[in-house]
Write a protein that holds these residues in place. Structure first.
Motif, mmCIF file in Angstrom:
data_model
loop_
_atom_site.group_PDB
_atom_site.id
_atom_site.type_symbol
_atom_site.label_atom_id
_atom_site.label_comp_id
_atom_site.label_asym_id
_atom_site.label_seq_id
_atom_site.Cartn_x
_atom_site.Cartn_y
_atom_site.Cartn_z
ATOM 1 N N THR B 143 0.801 -1.228 0.000
ATOM 2 C CA THR B 143 0.000 0.000 0.000
ATOM 3 C C THR B 143 0.834 1.278 0.000
ATOM 4 O O THR B 143 0.281 2.379 -0.036
ATOM 5 C CB THR B 143 -0.912 0.037 1.246
ATOM 6 O OG1 THR B 143 -0.082 -0.079 2.407
ATOM 7 C CG2 THR B 143 -1.915 -1.098 1.221
ATOM 8 N N ASP B 144 2.150 1.120 0.059
ATOM 9 C CA ASP B 144 3.009 2.316 0.104
ATOM 10 C C ASP B 144 3.607 2.624 -1.267
ATOM 11 O O ASP B 144 4.625 3.301 -1.370
ATOM 12 C CB ASP B 144 4.120 2.121 1.138
ATOM 13 C CG ASP B 144 4.986 0.907 0.818
ATOM 14 O OD1 ASP B 144 4.613 0.125 -0.095
ATOM 15 O OD2 ASP B 144 6.031 0.734 1.473
ATOM 16 N N PHE B 145 2.976 2.134 -2.306
ATOM 17 C CA PHE B 145 3.447 2.357 -3.676
ATOM 18 C C PHE B 145 4.882 1.916 -3.870
ATOM 19 O O PHE B 145 5.667 2.584 -4.540
ATOM 20 C CB PHE B 145 3.266 3.826 -4.080
ATOM 21 C CG PHE B 145 1.835 4.221 -4.230
ATOM 22 C CD1 PHE B 145 0.997 3.533 -5.098
ATOM 23 C CD2 PHE B 145 1.295 5.260 -3.487
ATOM 24 C CE1 PHE B 145 -0.343 3.881 -5.239
ATOM 25 C CE2 PHE B 145 -0.042 5.614 -3.621
ATOM 26 C CZ PHE B 145 -0.854 4.925 -4.499
ATOM 27 N N SER B 146 5.230 0.780 -3.274
ATOM 28 C CA SER B 146 6.565 0.240 -3.506
ATOM 29 C C SER B 146 6.511 -1.093 -4.246
ATOM 30 O O SER B 146 7.522 -1.776 -4.355
ATOM 31 C CB SER B 146 7.328 0.101 -2.184
ATOM 32 O OG SER B 146 6.838 -0.972 -1.428
ATOM 33 N N ASN B 147 5.339 -1.483 -4.756
ATOM 34 C CA ASN B 147 5.302 -2.585 -5.713
ATOM 35 C C ASN B 147 6.034 -2.102 -6.963
ATOM 36 O O ASN B 147 5.810 -0.977 -7.427
ATOM 37 C CB ASN B 147 3.864 -2.947 -6.084
ATOM 38 C CG ASN B 147 3.018 -3.300 -4.872
ATOM 39 O OD1 ASN B 147 3.238 -4.323 -4.229
ATOM 40 N ND2 ASN B 147 2.066 -2.432 -4.539
ATOM 41 N N ASP B 152 3.958 2.743 -13.143
ATOM 42 C CA ASP B 152 3.415 2.541 -14.483
ATOM 43 C C ASP B 152 1.934 2.179 -14.436
ATOM 44 O O ASP B 152 1.140 2.653 -15.244
ATOM 45 C CB ASP B 152 4.208 1.426 -15.181
ATOM 46 C CG ASP B 152 4.478 1.753 -16.631
ATOM 47 O OD1 ASP B 152 4.394 2.939 -17.014
ATOM 48 O OD2 ASP B 152 4.785 0.833 -17.402
ATOM 49 N N LEU B 153 1.573 1.344 -13.460
ATOM 50 C CA LEU B 153 0.175 0.926 -13.348
ATOM 51 C C LEU B 153 -0.713 2.116 -12.965
ATOM 52 O O LEU B 153 -1.842 2.237 -13.462
ATOM 53 C CB LEU B 153 0.057 -0.194 -12.303
ATOM 54 C CG LEU B 153 -1.098 -1.165 -12.467
ATOM 55 C CD1 LEU B 153 -1.097 -1.834 -13.825
ATOM 56 C CD2 LEU B 153 -1.052 -2.232 -11.389
ATOM 57 N N ASN B 154 -0.184 2.997 -12.132
ATOM 58 C CA ASN B 154 -0.927 4.225 -11.822
ATOM 59 C C ASN B 154 -1.114 5.076 -13.075
ATOM 60 O O ASN B 154 -2.187 5.647 -13.301
ATOM 61 C CB ASN B 154 -0.189 5.034 -10.751
ATOM 62 C CG ASN B 154 -0.347 4.440 -9.366
ATOM 63 O OD1 ASN B 154 -1.285 3.681 -9.108
ATOM 64 N ND2 ASN B 154 0.577 4.763 -8.468
ATOM 65 N N ASP C 150 8.267 4.713 -10.122
ATOM 66 C CA ASP C 150 8.076 5.084 -8.721
ATOM 67 C C ASP C 150 8.055 3.879 -7.785
ATOM 68 O O ASP C 150 8.628 3.923 -6.690
ATOM 69 C CB ASP C 150 6.760 5.854 -8.556
ATOM 70 C CG ASP C 150 6.943 7.357 -8.744
ATOM 71 O OD1 ASP C 150 8.102 7.811 -8.742
ATOM 72 O OD2 ASP C 150 5.935 8.058 -8.879
ATOM 73 N N GLY C 151 7.387 2.812 -8.218
ATOM 74 C CA GLY C 151 7.276 1.636 -7.358
ATOM 75 C C GLY C 151 8.632 1.081 -7.001
ATOM 76 O O GLY C 151 8.955 0.855 -5.826
#
Lengths: 221, 221, 221, 221
Positions: B143-147, B152-154, C150-151
């Motif tokens: 949930t911390d946008f570290s996947n 890119d998915l965003n 970013d991820g």
């Protein structure tokens, strides 16, 4: 009366087609986009036809867009090719399908490359176009198969050769011709400057070389 | 006489359509391919409609194929969707367009993603289908946008949101909903196991979650 | 006699060290390579120290090379850092380890990133350098986590934060600081032009911002 | 007295070295990691030496770790190779440096591959080890250079050949030998199953083939 009028119209349409020059569309990527410029391979083909007194028999049309892959051709086929009611279509694609795997992670999987290519051929043939397949020439001109993507480009070229055989279509095997040429004319194993300016795009010699290779395909039949 | 026959035929056809259950096609990738199995989100939607006594009003059809990207949908749209004359089409695609950039170098460029998506919508609308856009939910549930591919998915999800707005189409924003759910239910910042089994494909909770989100879109109008 | 000479030598060496300005090496990639130019963050730090009358207390040394990743630092550490007998070393790396995954397929796996970083710290500490870890600031300045990488950049930054905690080292969290700054100063969600010229390299504001952030780390003890 | 003791010690140490079997370290990736198992190429080399009555003259040591690239070897060289005071070191690396460009975006740039390789050789030679360079054999056994990464693998193999020449080091050219073998024994142009199980890792025939190729390098001098 009505029948007579219809017959006359049919004859007129037929006459228009008979008198119409043979329309040849070159469908491809940036290499083909540049081919309509002075010195480009399509411009050279037009000049060659004119010199042989066949200028009015053919209408050559460039339909190349930079960065295109096989699926981009499929997307714009109706507007950019079928709408022109071509008699002949050269399909000259594949460099970006391989290249972009490395430069942007957006190349084309081999099986999908074949799938879209098949669908493209089917639709072009349904519109009565004679389809001529070309193999992607080079990404690097070194002759010892040490250009980074030679393996993949060889694979995709073979897929196109298999496709031509399977569909019984003429094959303009640019990749083979470029390699043969470089084996004779690139003793220093350079990666560019023989037929290309930058490993991919054609220099003057390259444009003439492609024009020479395509000429007999254009004038066949 | 002839006019009368025509009118009768028209009425009969209309009646057939009126009595016909609303046909809803779910057009997508492996997530949707799995959705018609027991426990899958399409199976759950069918069950939910039946429980509400609306079972005979809708016919839900899965049209998902593993590994599909936006251009694969475009290629098989006629056979797999239009041939079924759908009233409603959910387009649930985008994971592989992003994911395959990393796993096989064969993702989809953002501008081409939008180009094919636009063309898809245009053809579906021309066939009178109501089109519902879905954002690709997750490649990793942290949930911390570290996947790895969150950025890119965003971006691709935002492109779909922009597209929905531009074309005035309903948006089923799975990505936003999944993130909101995980912010509440994934305190350990795990990358899988909350709504997915493997960062991408839905577990039971995930299938029910998607079915709940889609239900109102199915029954709207 | 000999003992006396030895003691004198020791005192002289110690004196040399005592009088010697504190030597601070900035170890990194192209961002740090540019930092010694006029307007660069190292140049600005030197100016700031001079203005505070501390110019002779510190010697700031740039050791940045374009395209460097963590393992490049490890390879050239002896020549470019240890040979200078630094008192303090800023390690400012990670952008290329992530970025090159997409641009050239030659990024660094997360576990190897940590492995080399650990080895680097161990060798720097063995040479009595105080090591300060920096997180990689940005590859794109959009604030909604829709910059393509970013991820991954968040993941690698977290690995560095964990490393700082585990090794009990000071952390200059540029990534967090850049995001906070952009949340306030980048309302248009632009991808560059706020603190960078090109999504990665620092503009004047960015260089001053980094200099301000690093100043207290330089002057601590 | 003291001089005498020193001389005796020196003689004893020398004797220990003279009697000590020649120590040969195989430094590499998963291919070498598997080579110490029954049937592996190191196990076979040991057996071959024993059969020739040379078993006590050599000590063969595997130092392979799965997934290793040239820079991983550099990182662990001191612990895993130099600490064993080897007389001979085979460096057998390069497959992952190329392969991981496609599988995970984390391959090694060509210039950095050479840079780390040079540094590795320098350190091994400084420790008086005789260094033997190996080219990476195959990623796919097709003989028409249509394995996807043939181009890149050819390039990196050439870099290693150039390095061997430049540093005047023996070269065990596995890539050339594998291709020659496949040209004779792989008429069906299969991508695996001739010398490998899976395009990369050695089957029984492959392990024996490598052992045969390396044998003379082990026993030279």
């Amino acid at each position: 009366m009505r029948l007579a009028a219809l017959l006359i119209a049919l004859v007129m349409v037929s006459a228009a087609f008979i008198n119409r020059p043979k329309r040849v569309v070159f469908f491809g990527d940036s290499i083909t986009q540049a081919a309509v410029k002075p010195g480009g391979y399509i411009t050279r083909l037009t000049d060659m036809l004119t010199q042989k007194g066949k200028g009015s028999d053919y209408e050559l049309i460039g339909a190349g867009i930079g960065g295109n892959k096989i699926y981009d051709l499929y997307l714009r086929m109706e507007n950019d090719v079928l709408a022109k009611q071509p008699d002949v279509v050269f399909v000259y694609i594949g460099v970006n399908d391989v290249w972009h795997k490395r430069t942007s992670g957006t190349g084309t999987d081999a099986n999908k490359f074949v799938g879209f290519y098949e669908a493209l051929i089917t639709k072009l043939q349904a519109a009565n176009a004679r389809v001529i397949l070309c193999t992607p020439a080079v990404i690097g001109e070194k002759t010892d198969f040490s250009n980074e993507q030679d393996g993949d480009l060889n694979q995709y070229s073979q897929l196109i050769r298999d496709l031509a055989k399977r569909r019984n279509l003429p094959l303009c095997d640019l990749r083979k011709a470029f390699l043969d040429y470089n084996l004779k004319n690139n003793p220093g194993n350079k990666e560019q400057g023989i037929l290309t300016t930058d490993r991919v795009h054609l220099n003057d010699t390259g444009n003439q070389f492609v024009a020479d290779l395509m000429y007999s395909f254009v004038t066949a039949n």
